[in-house]
Design a protein around this motif. Sequence first.
Motif, PDB file in Angstrom:
ATOM      1  N   THR A  12      37.076  41.392  51.446  1.00 42.08           N
ATOM      2  CA  THR A  12      38.111  40.359  51.503  1.00 42.08           C
ATOM      3  C   THR A  12      37.784  39.220  50.546  1.00 42.08           C
ATOM      4  O   THR A  12      38.663  38.713  49.840  1.00 42.08           O
ATOM      5  CB  THR A  12      38.261  39.837  52.950  1.00 42.08           C
ATOM      6  N   LEU A  13      36.521  38.814  50.497  1.00 40.71           N
ATOM      7  CA  LEU A  13      36.086  37.758  49.577  1.00 40.71           C
ATOM      8  C   LEU A  13      36.307  38.186  48.121  1.00 40.71           C
ATOM      9  O   LEU A  13      36.879  37.435  47.326  1.00 40.71           O
ATOM     10  CB  LEU A  13      34.609  37.425  49.804  1.00 40.71           C
ATOM     11  N   LEU A  14      35.878  39.390  47.759  1.00 39.91           N
ATOM     12  CA  LEU A  14      36.024  39.850  46.375  1.00 39.91           C
ATOM     13  C   LEU A  14      37.491  39.944  45.976  1.00 39.91           C
ATOM     14  O   LEU A  14      37.863  39.547  44.864  1.00 39.91           O
ATOM     15  CB  LEU A  14      35.320  41.191  46.183  1.00 39.91           C
ATOM     16  N   LYS A  15      38.331  40.442  46.876  1.00 35.11           N
ATOM     17  CA  LYS A  15      39.766  40.522  46.575  1.00 35.11           C
ATOM     18  C   LYS A  15      40.363  39.130  46.390  1.00 35.11           C
ATOM     19  O   LYS A  15      41.211  38.926  45.520  1.00 35.11           O
ATOM     20  CB  LYS A  15      40.505  41.276  47.682  1.00 35.11           C
ATOM     21  N   ALA A  16      39.931  38.174  47.193  1.00 38.85           N
ATOM     22  CA  ALA A  16      40.428  36.797  47.060  1.00 38.85           C
ATOM     23  C   ALA A  16      40.042  36.211  45.708  1.00 38.85           C
ATOM     24  O   ALA A  16      40.849  35.531  45.068  1.00 38.85           O
ATOM     25  CB  ALA A  16      39.897  35.922  48.194  1.00 38.85           C
ATOM     26  N   VAL A  17      38.829  36.473  45.255  1.00 33.00           N
ATOM     27  CA  VAL A  17      38.392  35.990  43.939  1.00 33.00           C
ATOM     28  C   VAL A  17      39.278  36.591  42.849  1.00 33.00           C
ATOM     29  O   VAL A  17      39.763  35.874  41.958  1.00 33.00           O
ATOM     30  CB  VAL A  17      36.902  36.311  43.690  1.00 33.00           C
ATOM     31  N   GLU A  18      39.525  37.896  42.928  1.00 33.92           N
ATOM     32  CA  GLU A  18      40.377  38.553  41.929  1.00 33.92           C
ATOM     33  C   GLU A  18      41.796  37.975  41.951  1.00 33.92           C
ATOM     34  O   GLU A  18      42.378  37.713  40.886  1.00 33.92           O
ATOM     35  CB  GLU A  18      40.435  40.061  42.195  1.00 33.92           C
ATOM     36  N   GLN A  19      42.347  37.768  43.136  1.00 38.28           N
ATOM     37  CA  GLN A  19      43.700  37.210  43.240  1.00 38.28           C
ATOM     38  C   GLN A  19      43.762  35.782  42.699  1.00 38.28           C
ATOM     39  O   GLN A  19      44.743  35.401  42.055  1.00 38.28           O
ATOM     40  CB  GLN A  19      44.180  37.265  44.689  1.00 38.28           C
ATOM     41  N   CYS A  20      42.723  35.002  42.949  1.00 35.34           N
ATOM     42  CA  CYS A  20      42.680  33.635  42.411  1.00 35.34           C
ATOM     43  C   CYS A  20      42.657  33.656  40.883  1.00 35.34           C
ATOM     44  O   CYS A  20      43.336  32.848  40.242  1.00 35.34           O
ATOM     45  CB  CYS A  20      41.478  32.871  42.957  1.00 35.34           C
ATOM     46  N   CYS A  21      41.896  34.576  40.313  1.00 35.09           N
ATOM     47  CA  CYS A  21      41.861  34.682  38.844  1.00 35.09           C
ATOM     48  C   CYS A  21      43.243  35.022  38.305  1.00 35.09           C
ATOM     49  O   CYS A  21      43.683  34.432  37.307  1.00 35.09           O
ATOM     50  CB  CYS A  21      40.850  35.740  38.409  1.00 35.09           C
ATOM     51  N   ASP A  22      43.927  35.963  38.941  1.00 35.76           N
ATOM     52  CA  ASP A  22      45.280  36.322  38.509  1.00 35.76           C
ATOM     53  C   ASP A  22      46.212  35.118  38.594  1.00 35.76           C
ATOM     54  O   ASP A  22      46.978  34.856  37.669  1.00 35.76           O
ATOM     55  CB  ASP A  22      45.834  37.463  39.365  1.00 35.76           C
ATOM     56  N   ARG A  23      46.139  34.372  39.702  1.00 33.55           N
ATOM     57  CA  ARG A  23      46.986  33.186  39.879  1.00 33.55           C
ATOM     58  C   ARG A  23      46.668  32.129  38.818  1.00 33.55           C
ATOM     59  O   ARG A  23      47.572  31.554  38.211  1.00 33.55           O
ATOM     60  CB  ARG A  23      46.796  32.596  41.279  1.00 33.55           C
ATOM     61  N   ILE A  24      45.394  31.888  38.591  1.00 29.98           N
ATOM     62  CA  ILE A  24      44.982  30.891  37.594  1.00 29.98           C
ATOM     63  C   ILE A  24      45.507  31.280  36.219  1.00 29.98           C
ATOM     64  O   ILE A  24      46.044  30.452  35.485  1.00 29.98           O
ATOM     65  CB  ILE A  24      43.451  30.732  37.585  1.00 29.98           C
TER      66      ILE A  24
END
Length: 109
Positions: A12-24
């Motif tokens: 869940t943490l790793l997916k959140a990091v990836e999603q944040c990068c996409d959003r940024i």
Amino acid sequence: MTDPEFMDRAETLLKAVEQCCDRINDDSDADVDNQRVGGMITLTFANRSQIIINLQKPLHEVWMAAKSGGYHYRWVDGQWQDTKGQGEFFAALTSNASAQSGLALVFTA
């Protein structure tokens, strides 16, 4: 915490990091390249500096390596907390990514 519980929370943490990068990348002029290989994500910024996040499965920890140093996080009271009392994972990632990129970046769970 059992091994499966750790893996669920860590994934869940790793997916959140990836999603944040996409959003940024979608919402700003920042260019944060994120590359994932198994339990490791490498964030590379426009200035070529990096932050590496990886899972330490036997220890049930998530490690982060940034220019400012290396950090170890364990699941405590519903958050990934630094093992030396230096705060929560996403707050530290936000601070380190902003410092390394020179931009105000925000990472959240």
